[in-house]
Design a protein around this motif. Structure first.
Motif, PDB file in Angstrom:
ATOM      1  N   ILE A 192       0.863  -1.186   0.000  1.00  0.00           N
ATOM      2  CA  ILE A 192       0.000   0.000   0.000  1.00  0.00           C
ATOM      3  C   ILE A 192       0.894   1.228   0.000  1.00  0.00           C
ATOM      4  CG2 ILE A 192      -1.913   1.197   1.151  1.00  0.00           C
ATOM      5  CD1 ILE A 192      -2.300  -1.420   2.806  1.00  0.00           C
ATOM      6  N   ILE A 193       0.537   2.237  -0.772  1.00  0.00           N
ATOM      7  CA  ILE A 193       1.304   3.481  -0.823  1.00  0.00           C
ATOM      8  C   ILE A 193       0.452   4.604  -0.242  1.00  0.00           C
ATOM      9  CG2 ILE A 193       2.319   5.203  -2.354  1.00  0.00           C
ATOM     10  CD1 ILE A 193       3.167   2.997  -4.183  1.00  0.00           C
ATOM     11  N   LYS A 194       1.071   5.412   0.611  1.00  0.00           N
ATOM     12  CA  LYS A 194       0.347   6.488   1.287  1.00  0.00           C
ATOM     13  C   LYS A 194       0.965   7.843   0.977  1.00  0.00           C
ATOM     14  CE  LYS A 194       0.130   9.170   5.285  1.00  0.00           C
ATOM     15  NZ  LYS A 194       1.162   9.964   5.983  1.00  0.00           N
ATOM     16  N   PHE A 195       0.105   8.852   0.792  1.00  0.00           N
ATOM     17  CA  PHE A 195       0.542  10.226   0.555  1.00  0.00           C
ATOM     18  C   PHE A 195      -0.210  11.161   1.494  1.00  0.00           C
ATOM     19  CE2 PHE A 195       1.050   8.035  -3.490  1.00  0.00           C
ATOM     20  CZ  PHE A 195       2.312   8.416  -3.898  1.00  0.00           C
ATOM     21  N   ASN A 196       0.472  12.197   1.920  1.00  0.00           N
ATOM     22  CA  ASN A 196      -0.213  13.321   2.564  1.00  0.00           C
ATOM     23  C   ASN A 196      -0.631  14.299   1.474  1.00  0.00           C
ATOM     24  OD1 ASN A 196       0.170  12.356   5.155  1.00  0.00           O
ATOM     25  ND2 ASN A 196       2.037  13.501   5.491  1.00  0.00           N
ATOM     26  N   VAL A 197      -1.895  14.625   1.413  1.00  0.00           N
ATOM     27  CA  VAL A 197      -2.400  15.552   0.395  1.00  0.00           C
ATOM     28  C   VAL A 197      -3.065  16.718   1.126  1.00  0.00           C
ATOM     29  CG1 VAL A 197      -3.945  15.844  -1.559  1.00  0.00           C
ATOM     30  CG2 VAL A 197      -2.725  13.685  -1.258  1.00  0.00           C
ATOM     31  N   ASN A 198      -2.422  17.881   1.045  1.00  0.00           N
ATOM     32  CA  ASN A 198      -2.876  19.033   1.831  1.00  0.00           C
ATOM     33  C   ASN A 198      -3.493  20.151   1.006  1.00  0.00           C
ATOM     34  OD1 ASN A 198      -1.900  18.068   4.447  1.00  0.00           O
ATOM     35  ND2 ASN A 198       0.137  18.310   3.552  1.00  0.00           N
ATOM     36  N   SER A 199      -3.427  20.027  -0.315  1.00  0.00           N
ATOM     37  CA  SER A 199      -3.942  21.119  -1.154  1.00  0.00           C
ATOM     38  C   SER A 199      -4.575  20.548  -2.417  1.00  0.00           C
ATOM     39  CB  SER A 199      -2.803  22.063  -1.549  1.00  0.00           C
ATOM     40  OG  SER A 199      -1.882  21.403  -2.408  1.00  0.00           O
ATOM     41  N   GLU A 200      -5.334  21.383  -3.084  1.00  0.00           N
ATOM     42  CA  GLU A 200      -5.962  20.959  -4.330  1.00  0.00           C
ATOM     43  C   GLU A 200      -4.904  20.605  -5.370  1.00  0.00           C
ATOM     44  OE1 GLU A 200      -9.068  22.661  -7.747  1.00  0.00           O
ATOM     45  OE2 GLU A 200      -8.578  23.883  -5.978  1.00  0.00           O
ATOM     46  N   TRP A 201      -3.805  21.381  -5.386  1.00  0.00           N
ATOM     47  CA  TRP A 201      -2.743  21.108  -6.372  1.00  0.00           C
ATOM     48  C   TRP A 201      -2.165  19.713  -6.158  1.00  0.00           C
ATOM     49  CZ3 TRP A 201       2.326  19.690  -5.922  1.00  0.00           C
ATOM     50  CH2 TRP A 201       3.063  19.684  -7.098  1.00  0.00           C
ATOM     51  N   GLU A 202      -1.884  19.350  -4.906  1.00  0.00           N
ATOM     52  CA  GLU A 202      -1.317  18.027  -4.624  1.00  0.00           C
ATOM     53  C   GLU A 202      -2.309  16.923  -4.974  1.00  0.00           C
ATOM     54  OE1 GLU A 202       1.803  18.846  -0.971  1.00  0.00           O
ATOM     55  OE2 GLU A 202      -0.332  18.551  -0.495  1.00  0.00           O
ATOM     56  N   LEU A 203      -3.571  17.180  -4.716  1.00  0.00           N
ATOM     57  CA  LEU A 203      -4.594  16.202  -5.048  1.00  0.00           C
ATOM     58  C   LEU A 203      -4.629  15.941  -6.551  1.00  0.00           C
ATOM     59  CD1 LEU A 203      -7.123  14.522  -4.135  1.00  0.00           C
ATOM     60  CD2 LEU A 203      -8.465  16.586  -4.578  1.00  0.00           C
ATOM     61  N   LEU A 204      -4.651  16.999  -7.334  1.00  0.00           N
ATOM     62  CA  LEU A 204      -4.725  16.846  -8.791  1.00  0.00           C
ATOM     63  C   LEU A 204      -3.439  16.261  -9.362  1.00  0.00           C
ATOM     64  CD1 LEU A 204      -6.550  20.191  -9.659  1.00  0.00           C
ATOM     65  CD2 LEU A 204      -7.534  17.890  -9.442  1.00  0.00           C
ATOM     66  N   GLU A 205      -2.301  16.613  -8.774  1.00  0.00           N
ATOM     67  CA  GLU A 205      -1.024  16.062  -9.225  1.00  0.00           C
ATOM     68  C   GLU A 205      -0.981  14.556  -8.990  1.00  0.00           C
ATOM     69  OE1 GLU A 205       2.905  15.686 -10.653  1.00  0.00           O
ATOM     70  OE2 GLU A 205       1.366  17.215 -10.943  1.00  0.00           O
ATOM     71  N   ILE A 259       1.560   4.018 -10.870  1.00  0.00           N
ATOM     72  CA  ILE A 259       1.330   3.473  -9.535  1.00  0.00           C
ATOM     73  C   ILE A 259       0.406   2.270  -9.667  1.00  0.00           C
ATOM     74  CG2 ILE A 259       0.470   3.907  -7.209  1.00  0.00           C
ATOM     75  CD1 ILE A 259       0.968   6.857  -7.643  1.00  0.00           C
ATOM     76  N   GLY A 260       0.933   1.111  -9.361  1.00  0.00           N
ATOM     77  CA  GLY A 260       0.140  -0.112  -9.500  1.00  0.00           C
ATOM     78  C   GLY A 260      -0.276  -0.713  -8.184  1.00  0.00           C
ATOM     79  N   PHE A 261      -0.437   0.106  -7.165  1.00  0.00           N
ATOM     80  CA  PHE A 261      -0.754  -0.378  -5.829  1.00  0.00           C
ATOM     81  C   PHE A 261      -1.913   0.431  -5.253  1.00  0.00           C
ATOM     82  CE2 PHE A 261       3.754  -0.610  -6.698  1.00  0.00           C
ATOM     83  CZ  PHE A 261       4.025  -1.952  -6.492  1.00  0.00           C
ATOM     84  N   PRO A 262      -2.615  -0.114  -4.265  1.00  0.00           N
ATOM     85  CA  PRO A 262      -3.645   0.680  -3.589  1.00  0.00           C
ATOM     86  C   PRO A 262      -3.042   1.960  -3.009  1.00  0.00           C
ATOM     87  CG  PRO A 262      -3.784  -1.620  -2.935  1.00  0.00           C
ATOM     88  CD  PRO A 262      -2.534  -1.479  -3.737  1.00  0.00           C
ATOM     89  N   ILE A 263      -3.750   3.071  -3.152  1.00  0.00           N
ATOM     90  CA  ILE A 263      -3.257   4.367  -2.683  1.00  0.00           C
ATOM     91  C   ILE A 263      -4.076   4.809  -1.475  1.00  0.00           C
ATOM     92  CG2 ILE A 263      -2.950   6.805  -3.256  1.00  0.00           C
ATOM     93  CD1 ILE A 263      -2.593   5.998  -6.155  1.00  0.00           C
ATOM     94  N   SER A 264      -3.360   5.186  -0.421  1.00  0.00           N
ATOM     95  CA  SER A 264      -3.957   5.710   0.798  1.00  0.00           C
ATOM     96  C   SER A 264      -3.603   7.188   0.894  1.00  0.00           C
ATOM     97  CB  SER A 264      -3.404   4.936   1.999  1.00  0.00           C
ATOM     98  OG  SER A 264      -3.866   5.466   3.207  1.00  0.00           O
ATOM     99  N   VAL A 265      -4.588   8.037   1.156  1.00  0.00           N
ATOM    100  CA  VAL A 265      -4.379   9.484   1.142  1.00  0.00           C
ATOM    101  C   VAL A 265      -4.839  10.078   2.470  1.00  0.00           C
ATOM    102  CG1 VAL A 265      -5.105  11.647   0.082  1.00  0.00           C
ATOM    103  CG2 VAL A 265      -4.579   9.680  -1.356  1.00  0.00           C
ATOM    104  N   ARG A 266      -3.930  10.819   3.104  1.00  0.00           N
ATOM    105  CA  ARG A 266      -4.316  11.561   4.306  1.00  0.00           C
ATOM    106  C   ARG A 266      -4.728  12.969   3.884  1.00  0.00           C
ATOM    107  NH1 ARG A 266      -3.281  15.028   8.422  1.00  0.00           N
ATOM    108  NH2 ARG A 266      -3.628  14.274  10.553  1.00  0.00           N
ATOM    109  N   LEU A 267      -5.977  13.307   4.134  1.00  0.00           N
ATOM    110  CA  LEU A 267      -6.512  14.590   3.693  1.00  0.00           C
ATOM    111  C   LEU A 267      -6.224  15.679   4.723  1.00  0.00           C
ATOM    112  CD1 LEU A 267      -9.994  13.434   2.352  1.00  0.00           C
ATOM    113  CD2 LEU A 267      -7.894  13.798   1.048  1.00  0.00           C
ATOM    114  N   GLY A 268      -5.645  16.783   4.264  1.00  0.00           N
ATOM    115  CA  GLY A 268      -5.405  17.933   5.121  1.00  0.00           C
ATOM    116  C   GLY A 268      -6.679  18.716   5.372  1.00  0.00           C
ATOM    117  N   ASP A 269      -6.615  19.623   6.342  1.00  0.00           N
ATOM    118  CA  ASP A 269      -7.815  20.374   6.743  1.00  0.00           C
ATOM    119  C   ASP A 269      -8.400  21.196   5.600  1.00  0.00           C
ATOM    120  OD1 ASP A 269      -7.647  19.304   9.222  1.00  0.00           O
ATOM    121  OD2 ASP A 269      -6.995  21.130  10.248  1.00  0.00           O
TER     122      ASP A 269
END
Length: 680
Positions: A373-386, A396-406
């Motif tokens: 599993i691959i995890k990213f911190n995503v804190n902005s719209e730009w990071e989300l779209l990127e 990326i051929g694996f399940p993606i886990s995303v921590r959403l910022g405020d």
């Protein structure tokens, strides 16, 4: 059996013990947790022995042990003491005794403490099978008492203390036939000797329950203390994982076993057994005890007792391993919980993402073998779209886990479609607790959205802080109301007692638990994760591991690389997932018949690619055949330049020359169909 094994599983409080002195060094009572080590020099070599004793003393070893295998070694102890006095070396010595009660009586005159092994001090260890009647068993105990009592009386007369040190690998045939190769057998073996000592009004005793398997070691110590509570015994504990190995693996295995017991409030002195120069053990030992000594010496432990358990009650069997059950949860095609192995979630920073992880999963697996599993911190719209763009490029051929910022959570309704690109959302509960307190409708709307999101292989991870942990029941009610299935629970603080509280709150449901920790440096991650994640895994708590670093640590070794391998190494140390060769190697001592460090390194170089194969490298026969009981193959010193080779518990080649023993070991592995050629 008394289920109590410490003051509380849910807050730290060190177990109160009697004080036992080794010379001027107090163990237990109101003393800090002591650190100690053992020299590897031949005890008949005065110069080498004193040099190692001095080196250990100077780096902070508060007690030093020497092995005394023969009368000739005992006869040289006066010379060692004389030279120590001349050099003004003031550290207590412990004589380590196996097999030879007469030697122990000689040693007690010259040391501050004697260690005896109840498995072989006056008992047999020939791997014989013999059914003892109660009468025969009691006759053997009478014989042991006759042999042991003179040492007890002389130690009492001289004011010398004693460690009754049971080793999983050297239980006597008598104990093995009555109790089996079990923690219970280890405990009863020690209690037999304690009772003899007590009948002679001798109580200057420290007790240990060592094993090369941290799971067995933890269970044995807990079982021992539960018996102490029953019998009103307050003896201090010496903690250690024997045959832990070297390097990072040895440190992780030692930290998992010793650290989890320190978290329980158990332990008064420790020895970290590494297949390295003994002075390398002391910094590791100091690191492990520092937190607990600070709590204890500043009186904070007593203050913490005020923090009562409330409604938290024991909910698991602390004396036997059983995985905390969670139902199967899916992330795309990857399952976790239920009967799936404990998974590893690896954190990446977008700017450090390897060029093609999809290709990596199929080919270049040396760096990130077994990525799941691959995890990213995503804190902005730009990071989300990127991140979505990267995913669409097929890299990326694996399940993606995303921590959403405020920021994204505040505007979540603008990104409901984008979130569907990922297999798991990590949601900090603190953000939603503010909505709950204000009774805002946004919380209900978001929970309704999660009911739609958690379908077709998607999950939600609810991440709690210590401050909002008590809101878990409210979230469970919300989940039940919407019939949410794909939910994981985690904490923002890596803490043994807090995760136990979380597990208690989840005991009547079956949601997976993710063990998470974030660090700024690798050393902190190594020790804290080994202690807390390792200890929790030994308790059966945890379905996924995630180790985060706040930023890349080094241009040559990415944080993702370090956290990935550390997580798998912890799973290896706790024997839950073997992703590489497992080595059981002793720390060496004066009994060792060859250079253990060089030999271990040589064997590792030739067999390190044998994934899941367990190989024991033992310096002598004291603990070797027993500690390597679950090893596939064993390399055991049998004399000067001679080695016995084992398949499981069975000797298959005796007296092999050391010069060809490693080649013969490889031949043995091949003969048993467990050899594969290394990748080029």
């Amino acid at each position: 059996m008394n289920p109590k094994y410490n003051e509380s599983p849910f807050h730290y409080a060190r177990r109160q013990t009697r004080e036992v002195k080794a010379g001027d060094v107090g163990i237990g009572g109101n003393n800090p947790i002591r650190v100690q080590s053992m020299i590897t020099a031949n005890t008949r070599d005065t110069e080498a022995s004193v040099a190692q004793i001095k080196a250990l003393w100077e780096v902070g070893s508060e007690i030093v042990r020497v092995t005394v295998p023969s009368q000739a070694d005992a006869d040289n102890l006066p010379e060692i003491r004389k030279e120590m006095k001349r050099q003004k070396i003031q550290v207590p010595l412990v004589a380590d005794i196996h097999f030879t009660p007469t030697v122990a009586l000689k040693c007690v005159e010259w040391v501050e403490k004697v260690r005896i092994n109840p498995g072989n001090f006056a008992d047999k260890k020939k791997f014989d099978t013999f059914e003892y009647t109660d009468a025969e068993y009691n006759l053997e105990l009478e014989r042991i008492e006759e042999v042991f009592t003179p040492l007890v009386l002389r130690a009492k007369e001289l004011g010398v203390s004693m460690r009754i040190g049971t080793n999983h690998g050297s239980l006597s045939d008598r104990i093995m036939n009555r109790y089996g190769d079990t923690p219970q057998g280890m405990v009863e073996s020690a209690l037999e000797f304690i009772r003899i000592a007590e009948r002679n009004s001798y109580r200057d005793i420290v007790v240990s329950m060592k094993s090369s398997n941290p799971q067995t070691m933890v269970q044995a110590y807990r079982l021992l203390v539960s018996r102490f509570y029953e019998l009103n015994m307050d003896y201090p504990l010496h903690l250690g994982v024997t045959e832990a190995g070297d390097g990072q693996d040895g440190r992780i295995k030692s930290s998992a076993g010793i650290g989890s017991l320190l978290e329980d409030g158990l332990g008064d002195t420790i020895r970290v057994s590494l297949t390295e120069d003994p002075i390398e053990e002391i910094p590791v030992a100091k690191r492990l005890v520092a937190k607990y000594n600070e709590l204890f010496l500043k009186g904070q432990a007593d203050k913490l007792k005020v923090n009562q358990n409330g409604n938290f009650l024991e909910f698991r069997d602390p004396f036997a391993y059983s995985r905390f059950y969670s139902k199967e949860t899916s992330l795309s095609t990857l399952n976790l919980g239920d009967n799936s192995p404990v998974r590893v979630e690896t954190s990446f920073i977008l700017g450090t993402l390897p060029e093609d992880l999809l290709s990596l999963s199929a080919t270049a697996r040396k760096t990130f073998r077994d990525i799941e599993i691959i995890k990213f911190n995503v804190n902005s719209e730009w990071e989300l779209l990127e991140l979505i763009a990267v995913k669409k490029r097929g890299s990326i051929g694996f399940p993606i886990s995303v921590r959403l910022g405020d920021d994204l959570l505040t505007n979540w309704e603008s990104f409901v479609e984008e979130f569907f690109a990922f297999q798991k959302l990590i949601l900090p509960v603190s953000y939603f607790e503010n909505l709950r307190k204000l009774d805002l409708p946004e919380l209900e709307s978001f929970l309704d959205y999660l009911a739609l999101y958690t379908k077709e292989g998607r999950s939600v991870e609810l991440s709690f802080s210590e401050d909002n942990l008590n809101s878990v029941p409210l979230w469970l009610a919300d989940i039940q109301k919407r019939n949410l299935k794909q939910v994981l629970f985690s904490l923002q603080t890596l803490s043994t007692v807090l995760y136990r509280k979380l597990a208690f709150l989840l005991k009547d449901v079956d949601f997976p638990i993710l063990l998470a920790g974030e660090f700024t440096d690798f050393e902190s991650a190594l020790y804290d994760c080994s202690v807390h994640m390792g200890g929790l895994l030994l308790d059966g708590i945890g379905d996924v591991l995630r180790i985060d670093f706040a930023k890349p640590l080094d241009v040559s070794d990415s944080a993702a690389h370090l956290s990935f391998h550390l997580a798998y190494d912890i799973l290896q140390a706790t024997r839950l997932r073997l992703s590489k060769t497992e080595y059981i190697s002793c720390p060496s001592c004066g009994r060792t018949m060859f250079d253990l460090q060089t030999t271990t390194a040589k064997i590792k170089a030739k067999t390190g690619h044998l994934r899941g194969v367990k190989i024991a490298v033992m310096g002598c026969i004291v603990n070797g055949p027993g500690e390597m009981a679950d090893a596939d193959f064993g390399y055991v010193g049998a004399g000067v330049g001679k080695v016995h080779l084992y398949k499981g518990k069975e000797i298959v080649l005796k007296g092999v020359s050391e010069t060809e023993a490693d080649s013969k070991l490889i031949d043995l592995i091949k003969e048993n169909g467990m050899w594969i050629e290394p990748e080029t």
